[in-house]
Design a protein around this motif. Sequence first.
Motif: not given
Length: 380
Positions: A49-51, A53-54, A57, A69, A71-73, A75, A319
């Motif tokens: 989810l972090g990736v 959302i990144y 962003h 957002s 910082w999502g990378w 993930g 992913y």
Amino acid sequence: MSQIAVQRPLHNPELGAAPETTTSPQVQRPAWLPSYIPELQGLRGIAVLGVVIYHNHPLLTGTPFYYASLWGWAGVNLFFVLSGFLITSILIEARDKPHYFRNFYARRALRIWPVYILLLILCYSIPDWFLGDKLANQTHWKTLVAYALFLQNLRHTPLPGTLGPTWSLAIEEQYYFLWAPIVRISKGRIGRWLLPILLLSLVVISPLIRFSHAHWLNPTHTLIHLDGIAMGSLLALGIYSLRFTRRTWLWIGVIASVAGIALAATYAGGTSFLDSALALAFTGVVLLAIGGTGARNPLALVFRRGPLAYYGQISYGMYMTHILVFVYFGSFDARLDHMGITGNLIILGLRIVVATVAATILWYGFESRILKLKRYFMTK
């Protein structure tokens, strides 16, 4: 990016379960470590989810979530730590068993290759749309060889957006290929020292190479992204080799996560050592999940069940395909561009929903069916 078996990715989706057998008395799964660790699936859910959302962003510009957002990378770094721990655990437990290489590589191939090949087929079916290029330009022999051998992250030629996530997958595949024989031959007194020395060397060398700004390396090169996967492997080696209690490991996890976050927020922030600080923090978080598995508290339940665990289950497919999904539904985005922040949030919501549906269909209709073949590559 595996379905829970102590074993990544962007990008390995067999997360959380370890074989029931053990190896030598010196290196074996401790009695307190269960064969299934469902909390790791929740961590995979956070990572994917972090990736996602990144990669969205810009749509959050002007909202309170924008800076988070960015910082999502990270993930991907969490994926690396998880993969290092799970894969090394599998290899340690299997290295004295028959058919070591056949079982390991066959199971990895069943987990990774089908979705990867499907993604390539879809992208190459309409190259000017999904690759942003003509088919003739994307069928150069160097490009095809790179995709076939998982070497695309080593080339200076930028990856098409839809295939962008495969750079981290390539790193993990390269690591699996080389790490399995090293673990196999590193037994006894020599192996007791060789493995940790090699892993600690990677932890030190990767940030130093990043610091040197080596002109011959591109930003996705394997040599500058090995500290996370090495720390995860060190964690597995430590748990299987050191006779610490569960409580001791939990305290180590607390210290590592706090230290990693503090370094990332201060001295390491904006430097070549940021990834190392994040890897330390994520190693601590993974250790806390491992040591606290089965705990009856709300946080543990969130990681074991519900949305995060579900996203962890479908994380590999999501992913790998989320950017492809975004490109496919790009025409819908254009219709909402004029609505400002409200339109951006609607686009973000639609993208996540559609990417989730696509990953769900991919999991139940494709991935899970292929993974049933793994039963033919298990040690009896």
